[in-house]
Structure formats: structure tokens, C-alpha cells
Design a protein around this motif. Sequence first.
Motif: not given
Length: 478
Positions: A40-63
Motif C-alpha cells: 500500500g505504501a507504493h500505491i500511496y507514494l505514487n499518488f503523492m507524486s502524481l498529485t504534486k503541485h508545480p512550484a509556480s503556484r503561489n500560496d493564494s492560488n494553492r488555497k
Amino acid sequence: MATRFAVQPRVSRLASSFKLKGDTSTDHQWFSGLQALAAGAHIYLNFMSLTKHPASRNDSNRKNYYHSAATRYLIFDQLKRAQEQPATQQLVPTRDISMAWTADLLRPTEYSLLSEEHEVWFNHQQHRLLQSGALFKHNTGRERRWATTSSLKGAAAGLVIGAAFGGPVLSALGAVCGSLHRQKGVNASDETQLGSAMKSFDHNQSGVVTKQERKTAMDAWLADYKATSAIWESATSSQYRVPFCELPPNISNADDVEKIEKIDALTDAMISQESFNSRILALGPQVVNEVYIERAVNRYCSFLELARLNPGKLLVPTLDIDLIWHVHMLTPHDYREDCHEIMGRLLSHDTGHRKDMLAVAFEETQRAWEDTFDEEMVQKMPWPQQQSMKKDTNRYYAGCGSCGFGDRAFHDNLGHHEVEGEMIREASVDIDGDGEAAEPTCWADDSTDQKNGDDGCNWDFFDGNGESSSDCASCGGD
């Protein structure tokens, strides 16, 4: 995989999800709870990687993004709960909805269970791994010559025939010829944690997920995804499948105070989760490998034992322990049953404590750990130079207070930034001199997902060299 303590969560529903689809047997003994947590950890790690946000998104946009994701998740949850049980139609969550769903599951004392929910979150993320997993693609190209179950049967038959007709020489030759049968695909045996996560897609039980088996599984899942989109758009008159990096349509679903409070709570939870995710993703699969995960599972069992022995005490986990704790909570029925069986109560995962309270609690957790297990919870030994990353990884480092608990200021004094930076640098060195890193630098990317349409998938990497995208982008799919 074994642990030194009697406390071992069963995780029976998660274990059953790694059986062949359609297998209705109730015997889970073949797949232990420890193995299930590691897979399950491998599935969760893949999910975290797949839902990583780009660094360009600022705090307001992320919220704003997280607020929209939380709103959409509540609608998705309503549609899911409105289905007749047991549900005949699997509703497939988008990536943004999956993020909010994850945040909700990681609040086990607040999460409202469905009676038939079981391992649904993991089922969808197994398909995401099958669709976009960089490790899956990497291993396909590199390890296509594994002996499959059918190969081993052929080798055994060749051995018997050779022995019957020609003595030891022909017996050996028969075994070799019998084992020459190979299937192109990915290891789906329980010899590896990633293989265990893929096992349920191996319909012919050959030990390999082939191109056709992958296509069969993905076609069915994508059909459900398409049907979910139609149900959503009929109910909300808004677009369902939106590219991950785009802000989803803002749907007003906050018609009462309770919903507004939950949306705000989930938004805050996703923001808080970013620090944990970013730290794990920075380490990458070259550090958080099978050795790391196996050790983390065992340490999580020790953490549960510590919780059993210290009711009412706030215990603060290390990063590796918190990773497996998350995996356990993502299968909510298992988590509730295992907690009550082990300690007679539901173990809270409340990360919102004050910095000073966390600091005291973490010191007390370390003392209790050392008193109970006669070892340090946080290893002080340095990361070894020139240590092979393929075998003894993390033998000298156990992590510090998890970034899931507390803000960056809380962790700045714990020293993990410097130690983990050195771990990453060591993992990037070509220690074996073969010109190749042991694993890709991320768990998921969109190099396969971008080409996937509603009517099928891209299977080209089955015939390629197994190389994966280096930028770990996660903006091409939905």
C-alpha cells in the motif's frame, strides 16, 4: 516480512484488495498485514507524486485550488453515498477530488464511514499506478526477462523429461529450455512490494502483468471514469475532468454552516499535508525504497505498541512511521478495526497541536520509545559514505519528527534537512559504476497519462527502454 513485537495490524481488507480481481475467497492468511501495508505504501507514494503541485503556484492560488477540490469532494461524496449499496457503478475520483478524499481519510476521528466502502480509495490509486507509475514503466523496460510462474512450471517439466530420457546433462538442458519462456511485463509476484501492489491485475497468475492485462484493467477503469463524468455533469452542470494544474470550476455547495466548516477544514488539511508530501517526494524512490518501507512498517508496529502502552498520551511519529500510519488510515474500516483490536480505541491523527506542545510530546515519545524498546527512536548515526543504495539503505537513519506534525519552524532545530539532503546526494551517486541510478527520481509522471484517452491507453513503453521522465511533471492528466 516480520516484526519483533506481537502488535501486527491485520489490514484484512487492504490485503484482500491485492488478490486477483474476482477472487471471492475469504482466506487472507497468504498475504499478511505487514505485506499489505508495504504494498500500500507504493500505491500511496505514487499518488503523492502524481498529485504534486508545480512550484509556480503561489500560496493564494494553492488555497483556492484546495478549496475548490474540497467543495468538489463533498459533491463526489454525496453522489457516492446516494448509490444503492453494494454499488454496481464505481465512481472514479479526479486527482483533485482524490487529494481532498485523502485529507478526509487522514482525519480518522472525523471521517464518516460508508458500510461498504472498504478499500475503494486504494482500488482507484492502484489503477493510477498502473496508468502513470514511473516505477512501473521503469521496471517494465529493465526487468522483462523475469522467469514467470509458467516459466518455472516449464523448467520443472523440462527437468523431469530430461531426467527420464537422457540423464543429468539432458535434465539440465531440459530445465534451461523449459525456462526460456518469458513474458514481457512487470513483476506481479509477492517477491517485491511493488509486485504485490500489482498482483491483482495478473489474471493468468503468471507472475507478470502483461500489456494485454494492463489494457484490460485500464479499459474497465476508464469506462467507469467516463460514466462518472456523465453522472457528475448531469448532477452539477459543470465539467468533471479538468487538467490537474488548472483550477477546477468553482461550484457552490456550501449551503449550511457544517459544510462550510468541513470545506475549510479539508482545505487547511491539504495545505498542512504539503510539507509531509514534499519531504517524502524530495527523498524519492532511491531513498524511500523497499528496505526503507519494510523498516518503516516494522517501526509503525512498534509505534502502535507504544500507543497501546500509553493511552491518552500524545505520541509524535517520525517521518517513516507517519508514512505507514497514513497508509493504514487510507483503508478506514481496517484502521478502525485494527485500532480497537490492538488498543481498544481509535488512535487520533491530530496534527494541529501547538509548536510547544509538539516539542514536549516528541521528546516524551522518544523517551518512551527508548524505555520500551531499548533503542533510540531517532538514530544519531550519520548517513554512511559510499553505502550501496540498493541494499542497506537507511540502516543508519531513522528520521526525526514527521513534517506531518508541526510547521517548518518546529523542524528546523531537529537537523533532518541536512541529513536528508546528504541521503539524497548519496542516492544520486552511481555507486556501482554501471552508469545507471537504481530507480527513477520520482514515483509517477504524466509521460504515459498525457497520451491516455477515454477510449484507451498508451502502451508504448512496454516496447521501449523503460526510461522515465526526469521532471516528474504532474499536470497532464485529470
